[in-house]
Design a protein around this motif. Sequence first.
Motif, PDB file in Angstrom:
ATOM      1  N   THR A 204     -15.153 114.791  28.809  1.00 50.29           N
ATOM      2  CA  THR A 204     -14.919 114.153  27.723  1.00 50.29           C
ATOM      3  C   THR A 204     -14.550 115.214  26.361  1.00 50.29           C
TER       4      THR A 204
ATOM      5  N   LEU B 195       4.085 117.285  28.906  1.00 54.10           N
ATOM      6  CA  LEU B 195       4.966 116.849  30.022  1.00 54.10           C
ATOM      7  C   LEU B 195       5.509 118.206  30.245  1.00 54.10           C
TER       8      LEU B 195
ATOM      9  N   GLY C  10      -5.396 103.391  32.201  1.00 50.69           N
ATOM     10  CA  GLY C  10      -5.345 104.934  32.492  1.00 50.69           C
ATOM     11  C   GLY C  10      -6.337 105.633  31.695  1.00 50.69           C
TER      12      GLY C  10
ATOM     13  N   ARG D 146      -2.744 111.533  33.828  1.00 46.39           N
ATOM     14  CA  ARG D 146      -2.473 110.301  33.061  1.00 46.39           C
ATOM     15  C   ARG D 146      -3.321 110.027  31.890  1.00 46.39           C
ATOM     16  N   GLU D 147      -4.784 110.341  32.291  1.00 47.98           N
ATOM     17  CA  GLU D 147      -5.631 110.414  31.024  1.00 47.98           C
ATOM     18  C   GLU D 147      -5.544 111.147  29.850  1.00 47.98           C
TER      19      GLU D 147
ATOM     20  N   LEU E 109      -2.127 111.870  28.941  1.00 51.64           N
ATOM     21  CA  LEU E 109      -1.161 111.410  28.231  1.00 51.64           C
ATOM     22  C   LEU E 109      -1.536 110.308  27.464  1.00 51.64           C
ATOM     23  N   GLU E 110      -2.621 109.457  28.026  1.00 53.13           N
ATOM     24  CA  GLU E 110      -3.197 108.268  27.224  1.00 53.13           C
ATOM     25  C   GLU E 110      -3.743 108.521  25.997  1.00 53.13           C
ATOM     26  N   VAL E 111      -4.412 109.522  26.098  1.00 54.39           N
ATOM     27  CA  VAL E 111      -5.373 110.141  25.032  1.00 54.39           C
ATOM     28  C   VAL E 111      -4.513 110.674  23.773  1.00 54.39           C
TER      29      VAL E 111
ATOM     30  N   GLN F 284     -13.170 117.936  26.340  1.00 54.16           N
ATOM     31  CA  GLN F 284     -11.900 118.361  26.365  1.00 54.16           C
ATOM     32  C   GLN F 284     -10.830 117.426  26.097  1.00 54.16           C
ATOM     33  N   LEU F 285     -11.113 116.218  26.572  1.00 50.72           N
ATOM     34  CA  LEU F 285     -10.074 115.091  26.203  1.00 50.72           C
ATOM     35  C   LEU F 285     -10.082 114.957  24.450  1.00 50.72           C
ATOM     36  N   ALA F 286     -11.523 114.995  24.019  1.00 51.57           N
ATOM     37  CA  ALA F 286     -11.530 114.977  22.605  1.00 51.57           C
ATOM     38  C   ALA F 286     -10.890 115.857  21.810  1.00 51.57           C
TER      39      ALA F 286
ATOM     40  N   PHE G  14      -2.340 100.689  22.260  1.00 53.52           N
ATOM     41  CA  PHE G  14      -3.010 101.761  22.775  1.00 53.52           C
ATOM     42  C   PHE G  14      -4.340 101.430  23.240  1.00 53.52           C
TER      43      PHE G  14
ATOM     44  N   LEU H  43      -1.050 109.736  23.719  1.00 51.80           N
ATOM     45  CA  LEU H  43      -0.305 108.603  23.005  1.00 51.80           C
ATOM     46  C   LEU H  43      -0.927 107.638  21.872  1.00 51.80           C
ATOM     47  N   GLN H  44      -2.291 107.577  22.144  1.00 51.60           N
ATOM     48  CA  GLN H  44      -3.260 106.726  21.317  1.00 51.60           C
ATOM     49  C   GLN H  44      -3.174 107.383  19.861  1.00 51.60           C
ATOM     50  N   MET H  45      -2.966 108.729  19.763  1.00 55.66           N
ATOM     51  CA  MET H  45      -2.939 109.241  18.515  1.00 55.66           C
ATOM     52  C   MET H  45      -2.020 108.953  17.424  1.00 55.66           C
TER      53      MET H  45
ATOM     54  N   ALA I  80      -7.207 115.142  21.957  1.00 55.81           N
ATOM     55  CA  ALA I  80      -6.852 114.288  20.741  1.00 55.81           C
ATOM     56  C   ALA I  80      -6.957 114.641  19.422  1.00 55.81           C
TER      57      ALA I  80
END
Lengths: 146, 146, 146, 146, 146, 146
Positions: free
Chosen positions: A67, A128, F62, A102-103, A105-107, A69-71, F57, A109-111, A74
């Motif tokens: 989490t 990508l 995902g 995918r996780e 890419l999702e985080v 690293q995903l933050a 979003f 896109l949400q930005m 983001a």
Amino acid sequence: MTIENTIGNEVALSALEQGREIAAKLNPELETILAQRYDDALPGLAETLIESAYGRFYAREGLDLKTRQLATVAALTALGGQTAPQLRVNIEHALAAGAAEREILEVILQMAAYGGWPAAINGLNAALGLFAERTESSGASAWDGQ
Amino acid sequence: MTIENTIGNEVALSALEQGREIAAKLNPELETILAQRYDDALPGLAETLIESAYGRFYAREGLDLKTRQLATVAALTALGGQTAPQLRVNIEHALAAGAAEREILEVILQMAAYGGWPAAINGLNAALGLFAERTESSGASAWDGQ
Amino acid sequence: MTIENTIGNEVALSALEQGREIAAKLNPELETILAQRYDDALPGLAETLIESAYGRFYAREGLDLKTRQLATVAALTALGGQTAPQLRVNIEHALAAGAAEREILEVILQMAAYGGWPAAINGLNAALGLFAERTESSGASAWDGQ
Amino acid sequence: MTIENTIGNEVALSALEQGREIAAKLNPELETILAQRYDDALPGLAETLIESAYGRFYAREGLDLKTRQLATVAALTALGGQTAPQLRVNIEHALAAGAAEREILEVILQMAAYGGWPAAINGLNAALGLFAERTESSGASAWDGQ
Amino acid sequence: MTIENTIGNEVALSALEQGREIAAKLNPELETILAQRYDDALPGLAETLIESAYGRFYAREGLDLKTRQLATVAALTALGGQTAPQLRVNIEHALAAGAAEREILEVILQMAAYGGWPAAINGLNAALGLFAERTESSGASAWDGQ
Amino acid sequence: MTIENTIGNEVALSALEQGREIAAKLNPELETILAQRYDDALPGLAETLIESAYGRFYAREGLDLKTRQLATVAALTALGGQTAPQLRVNIEHALAAGAAEREILEVILQMAAYGGWPAAINGLNAALGLFAERTESSGASAWDGQ
């Protein structure tokens, strides 16, 4: 960790050592790459970054590494393309911490809602591109292109 | 400093101790204020900030403390009003490091060329406000208003 | 300077002329480069930049030119990689104003605390790249690569 | 305008005078407000801002004043809440340049796609607040609240 | 438009359809380019962007399309070089919406006062580069270079 | 979700409806608050935000909602104090999505490495302030203070 009830010396050591442990999980070459690039010109930079960023933040209790690293992915996306090289490095670290492509890419896109569409599109292009490179040559590191 | 030729343990201790030395010059209350505010919720925050920001940057050789503080004032101005509370703190630190009020105002004004006129105007308002408060009540600290 | 007690006409002239004096110290080609690039498309741009940025800020009393340039390097680093071409130009100007390479690197590194580590790393890469190029070919200018 | 074929002196005067003409249309008090606030501490600031921002940009040919002001409102919104006081001033200037309230709100809302939703929401709050204040007391200026 | 008095289904459709109409005017290939690039990795992205940015902002009443595009060019310039690819795309869209090259350059230059000189210079370089490419090869699109 | 294999009409409806479902989980009053504040001045704003941000979003597959909200808290912190009101709202939403207070504080602190220490300190102040308010009066919403 024994941050509260140890003496200053041990605590400070702990931060550097803990940073090295975390960095070893994410990219075992990290401190060496940093030292080779910067330590002649700026003595101590590699140690400073490992201690400050990894030892003092990523090594903390209270939130899991994936989490964290995903933050970071983001935040770097929202801050914009100016952080593209670091975004690539941290996408690699997010994969190393167990995040799925995918996780990631999702985080990113949400930005679009917080840093605007240009930030999201630039972030997606970075991710990508990195995913494609990793498929082609599995030994490369995002640090090579910086 | 003995950063290059000491063992890891001593270097890391050095960073925290050096940070405390510098912080003591700029604002002797700094670590206490930080610890009281944040360490219950986030154990170790005060030490982390003193070590990372002051021990690892301001305590370094190679550039004098006054120029370092003026550079920080410049950067916080250019980054914009979002850093207003920290701009006030660092203007106080710049004064403590020997900068004249006029030097601080000049470095802020110059940021109109890099961060835009709104950033410069907001920075000047912060500085002039702080100078006026200091004239009125010499015991107050910019940390009080945060 | 006679900004306070002259009539408007002379003051305004002063700003442009003073800007040219400062620019001549930092890079004698500056106004010519700007005029060749932009003045066909945007009449008056070169004069505007020389007058506004150099005449109205760098030429002012109250702070020495070297500290002004180090403050600009700090701000451009903190603002992030989006200003990389201008960071290179201003690192050159800082050297011309008497700053040592080490002082420039120190002020960039310190920005990790205010603009984040990515901003500092990108700034260090820009500076080290420029220093290396200058060693190889002493006649080149950072403006050439923009 | 005679920017290309006049001598430096006249051109520079022109920029200041042209800035004063434009500022008089947008807010006749602007230079006086600036001078009272800043010129003791930073001699020449009011003249610098009038000349640089209004004389060198808004007074230029090639784009009408209303579109220029709407573009400024857009940019200040996208840059975020840090420029809230200046956003208010420029919304007033956009109204003075002939923009309708709805046009101003539309340009702010659109910024959600570029500066993110928080920037747009903060911009809308600033605009709606200003419109409400203007309805209540027609003599007030956005500069008063800064 | 019938946004206020239709049921949710029709309104939402309207946003996507209206986005497609606007996008078709600015760049008929836009949705196809987005879908080919991103929809495998992130299902629905192309539709999301067309609906959210074009259908929900550019398609709105209350401000003409040309002014909307000039405002976007202004904002992307002020946000800095991190949005360079999107700045190129939106300069193309501004031309497609009827803006003159000079109007685009003027709105970019003006951003020196709000985003700083580096942002303005980077924006001008992007615009002049794009104008030159368009003169050389009229069929190319700014999306190709992303 | 049936985004890939439905016709445009149904997909678009889905986005708005899905946005409403997510918003209902995070704050059942959200669309009503937005509509009351903005829809007179800007028809359709509430629906646009619910559809674009939440439907397009947060409602996506995902990535789980809690991680999405922690990523948003991270990004808003790194973007700086300009997004303070939205940071408060999204901290509330993160709690509603199942995040612990400590997890929220950790993700904010970590941003010191990417957005700088001022961004992290401002974010911590916002979070600690909100936690204290919630303890005192459980019925209040972060939207009330905006």
